[in-house]
Design a protein around this motif. Sequence first.
Motif, PDB file in Angstrom:
ATOM      1  N   LEU A   1       0.849  -1.187   0.000  1.00  0.00           N
ATOM      2  CA  LEU A   1       0.000   0.000   0.000  1.00  0.00           C
ATOM      3  C   LEU A   1       0.882   1.233   0.000  1.00  0.00           C
ATOM      4  O   LEU A   1       2.049   1.170   0.400  1.00  0.00           O
ATOM      5  CB  LEU A   1      -0.896   0.045   1.245  1.00  0.00           C
ATOM      6  N   ASP A   2       0.286   2.364  -0.380  1.00  0.00           N
ATOM      7  CA  ASP A   2       1.009   3.627  -0.306  1.00  0.00           C
ATOM      8  C   ASP A   2       0.591   4.445   0.919  1.00  0.00           C
ATOM      9  O   ASP A   2       0.899   5.620   1.027  1.00  0.00           O
ATOM     10  CB  ASP A   2       0.838   4.432  -1.590  1.00  0.00           C
ATOM     11  N   THR A   3      -0.119   3.804   1.836  1.00  0.00           N
ATOM     12  CA  THR A   3      -0.458   4.414   3.125  1.00  0.00           C
ATOM     13  C   THR A   3      -0.056   3.439   4.227  1.00  0.00           C
ATOM     14  O   THR A   3       0.130   2.251   3.970  1.00  0.00           O
ATOM     15  CB  THR A   3      -1.971   4.723   3.238  1.00  0.00           C
ATOM     16  N   ALA A   4       0.044   3.937   5.453  1.00  0.00           N
ATOM     17  CA  ALA A   4       0.544   3.133   6.576  1.00  0.00           C
ATOM     18  C   ALA A   4      -0.473   2.147   7.126  1.00  0.00           C
ATOM     19  O   ALA A   4      -0.159   1.388   8.047  1.00  0.00           O
ATOM     20  CB  ALA A   4       1.040   4.054   7.684  1.00  0.00           C
ATOM     21  N   SER A   5      -1.681   2.152   6.579  1.00  0.00           N
ATOM     22  CA  SER A   5      -2.681   1.173   7.006  1.00  0.00           C
ATOM     23  C   SER A   5      -3.712   0.994   5.900  1.00  0.00           C
ATOM     24  O   SER A   5      -3.755   1.755   4.934  1.00  0.00           O
ATOM     25  CB  SER A   5      -3.363   1.606   8.316  1.00  0.00           C
ATOM     26  N   GLY A   6      -4.535  -0.020   6.075  1.00  0.00           N
ATOM     27  CA  GLY A   6      -5.588  -0.296   5.119  1.00  0.00           C
ATOM     28  C   GLY A   6      -6.390  -1.489   5.580  1.00  0.00           C
ATOM     29  O   GLY A   6      -6.238  -1.969   6.711  1.00  0.00           O
ATOM     30  N   ILE A   7      -7.253  -1.956   4.703  1.00  0.00           N
ATOM     31  CA  ILE A   7      -8.089  -3.114   5.017  1.00  0.00           C
ATOM     32  C   ILE A   7      -8.305  -3.917   3.741  1.00  0.00           C
ATOM     33  O   ILE A   7      -8.360  -3.361   2.646  1.00  0.00           O
ATOM     34  CB  ILE A   7      -9.438  -2.681   5.648  1.00  0.00           C
ATOM     35  N   MET A   8      -8.401  -5.238   3.910  1.00  0.00           N
ATOM     36  CA  MET A   8      -8.700  -6.127   2.791  1.00  0.00           C
ATOM     37  C   MET A   8      -9.905  -6.995   3.141  1.00  0.00           C
ATOM     38  O   MET A   8     -10.081  -7.376   4.293  1.00  0.00           O
ATOM     39  CB  MET A   8      -7.506  -7.039   2.486  1.00  0.00           C
ATOM     40  N   VAL A   9     -10.691  -7.295   2.145  1.00  0.00           N
ATOM     41  CA  VAL A   9     -11.816  -8.209   2.274  1.00  0.00           C
ATOM     42  C   VAL A   9     -12.028  -8.840   0.902  1.00  0.00           C
ATOM     43  O   VAL A   9     -11.613  -8.269  -0.110  1.00  0.00           O
ATOM     44  CB  VAL A   9     -13.100  -7.478   2.781  1.00  0.00           C
ATOM     45  N   GLY A  10     -12.636  -9.993   0.878  1.00  0.00           N
ATOM     46  CA  GLY A  10     -12.853 -10.605  -0.425  1.00  0.00           C
ATOM     47  C   GLY A  10     -13.608 -11.904  -0.348  1.00  0.00           C
ATOM     48  O   GLY A  10     -14.262 -12.210   0.660  1.00  0.00           O
ATOM     49  N   HIS A  11     -13.508 -12.661  -1.441  1.00  0.00           N
ATOM     50  CA  HIS A  11     -14.124 -13.983  -1.482  1.00  0.00           C
ATOM     51  C   HIS A  11     -13.407 -14.851  -2.509  1.00  0.00           C
ATOM     52  O   HIS A  11     -12.720 -14.355  -3.398  1.00  0.00           O
ATOM     53  CB  HIS A  11     -15.627 -13.900  -1.786  1.00  0.00           C
ATOM     54  N   TYR A  12     -13.568 -16.151  -2.333  1.00  0.00           N
ATOM     55  CA  TYR A  12     -13.112 -17.134  -3.305  1.00  0.00           C
ATOM     56  C   TYR A  12     -14.334 -17.677  -4.016  1.00  0.00           C
ATOM     57  O   TYR A  12     -15.429 -17.696  -3.462  1.00  0.00           O
ATOM     58  CB  TYR A  12     -12.399 -18.310  -2.621  1.00  0.00           C
TER      59      TYR A  12
ATOM     60  N   LEU B   1     -19.671 -21.895  -5.426  1.00  0.00           N
ATOM     61  CA  LEU B   1     -19.910 -21.256  -4.138  1.00  0.00           C
ATOM     62  C   LEU B   1     -19.079 -19.982  -4.046  1.00  0.00           C
ATOM     63  O   LEU B   1     -17.946 -19.946  -4.526  1.00  0.00           O
ATOM     64  CB  LEU B   1     -19.495 -22.179  -2.991  1.00  0.00           C
ATOM     65  N   GLN B   2     -19.631 -18.975  -3.411  1.00  0.00           N
ATOM     66  CA  GLN B   2     -18.872 -17.771  -3.082  1.00  0.00           C
ATOM     67  C   GLN B   2     -18.491 -17.887  -1.610  1.00  0.00           C
ATOM     68  O   GLN B   2     -19.354 -17.834  -0.733  1.00  0.00           O
ATOM     69  CB  GLN B   2     -19.699 -16.513  -3.338  1.00  0.00           C
ATOM     70  N   VAL B   3     -17.203 -18.078  -1.347  1.00  0.00           N
ATOM     71  CA  VAL B   3     -16.698 -18.313   0.003  1.00  0.00           C
ATOM     72  C   VAL B   3     -16.097 -17.020   0.549  1.00  0.00           C
ATOM     73  O   VAL B   3     -15.118 -16.504  -0.003  1.00  0.00           O
ATOM     74  CB  VAL B   3     -15.639 -19.435   0.001  1.00  0.00           C
ATOM     75  N   ALA B   4     -16.681 -16.505   1.623  1.00  0.00           N
ATOM     76  CA  ALA B   4     -16.239 -15.224   2.180  1.00  0.00           C
ATOM     77  C   ALA B   4     -14.853 -15.323   2.809  1.00  0.00           C
ATOM     78  O   ALA B   4     -14.526 -16.310   3.477  1.00  0.00           O
ATOM     79  CB  ALA B   4     -17.240 -14.749   3.226  1.00  0.00           C
ATOM     80  N   ILE B   5     -14.045 -14.295   2.572  1.00  0.00           N
ATOM     81  CA  ILE B   5     -12.772 -14.116   3.258  1.00  0.00           C
ATOM     82  C   ILE B   5     -13.015 -13.021   4.283  1.00  0.00           C
ATOM     83  O   ILE B   5     -13.474 -11.935   3.926  1.00  0.00           O
ATOM     84  CB  ILE B   5     -11.659 -13.691   2.291  1.00  0.00           C
ATOM     85  N   PRO B   6     -12.737 -13.273   5.557  1.00  0.00           N
ATOM     86  CA  PRO B   6     -13.042 -12.253   6.556  1.00  0.00           C
ATOM     87  C   PRO B   6     -12.208 -10.993   6.328  1.00  0.00           C
ATOM     88  O   PRO B   6     -11.056 -11.072   5.895  1.00  0.00           O
ATOM     89  CB  PRO B   6     -12.660 -12.916   7.878  1.00  0.00           C
ATOM     90  N   PRO B   7     -12.788  -9.823   6.607  1.00  0.00           N
ATOM     91  CA  PRO B   7     -12.004  -8.591   6.478  1.00  0.00           C
ATOM     92  C   PRO B   7     -10.843  -8.612   7.463  1.00  0.00           C
ATOM     93  O   PRO B   7     -10.972  -9.133   8.571  1.00  0.00           O
ATOM     94  CB  PRO B   7     -12.987  -7.478   6.821  1.00  0.00           C
ATOM     95  N   PHE B   8      -9.702  -8.063   7.033  1.00  0.00           N
ATOM     96  CA  PHE B   8      -8.571  -7.969   7.942  1.00  0.00           C
ATOM     97  C   PHE B   8      -7.843  -6.655   7.744  1.00  0.00           C
ATOM     98  O   PHE B   8      -7.768  -6.122   6.648  1.00  0.00           O
ATOM     99  CB  PHE B   8      -7.628  -9.172   7.821  1.00  0.00           C
ATOM    100  N   SER B   9      -7.331  -6.145   8.866  1.00  0.00           N
ATOM    101  CA  SER B   9      -6.632  -4.866   8.881  1.00  0.00           C
ATOM    102  C   SER B   9      -5.182  -5.034   8.486  1.00  0.00           C
ATOM    103  O   SER B   9      -4.541  -6.030   8.812  1.00  0.00           O
ATOM    104  CB  SER B   9      -6.675  -4.250  10.282  1.00  0.00           C
ATOM    105  N   LEU B  10      -4.685  -4.038   7.801  1.00  0.00           N
ATOM    106  CA  LEU B  10      -3.275  -3.925   7.489  1.00  0.00           C
ATOM    107  C   LEU B  10      -2.779  -2.730   8.307  1.00  0.00           C
ATOM    108  O   LEU B  10      -2.999  -1.581   7.930  1.00  0.00           O
ATOM    109  CB  LEU B  10      -3.075  -3.708   5.985  1.00  0.00           C
TER     110      LEU B  10
END
Length: 127
Positions: free
Chosen positions: A87-98, A108-117
């Motif tokens: 990232l170009d900032t000192a923090s962020g967040i990611m979320v997604g699915h498989y 199936l859409q499998v959730a990936i839990p959100p996680f902080s960076l």
Amino acid sequence: MTTDEIEVRVETRFLDEHSAPAENQFVWAYDIEIVNHGAVDVQIVARHWTITNADGIVEIVNGPGVAGKQPVLASGERFSYQSAAPLDTASGIMVGHYVARTGDNRLLQVAIPPFSLDSPYEDRSRH
């Protein structure tokens, strides 16, 4: 987080040795474990990520499989991989699915839990 008997676990760590805070370059590693608790085989065929930096800028990442593979997990099996997020900032967040294909050919859409960076360079002062 579990979706349709497929569990996804995430752990992150800041990679100071690969980051250059003075140049607004921050890098995290994330470890993911996918566990099939269901009775049928599943294959991870695609991924979708929404990555948001501390300024609210969103990047969408889509692609086949995970880490260059499309693993098949039988009942009770697990698959682990590691990747990184810059990232170009000192923090962020990611979320997604498989997207997973089951042995009986369902998608199936499998959730990936959100996680902080989070990094030690984040200014957390409150005004």
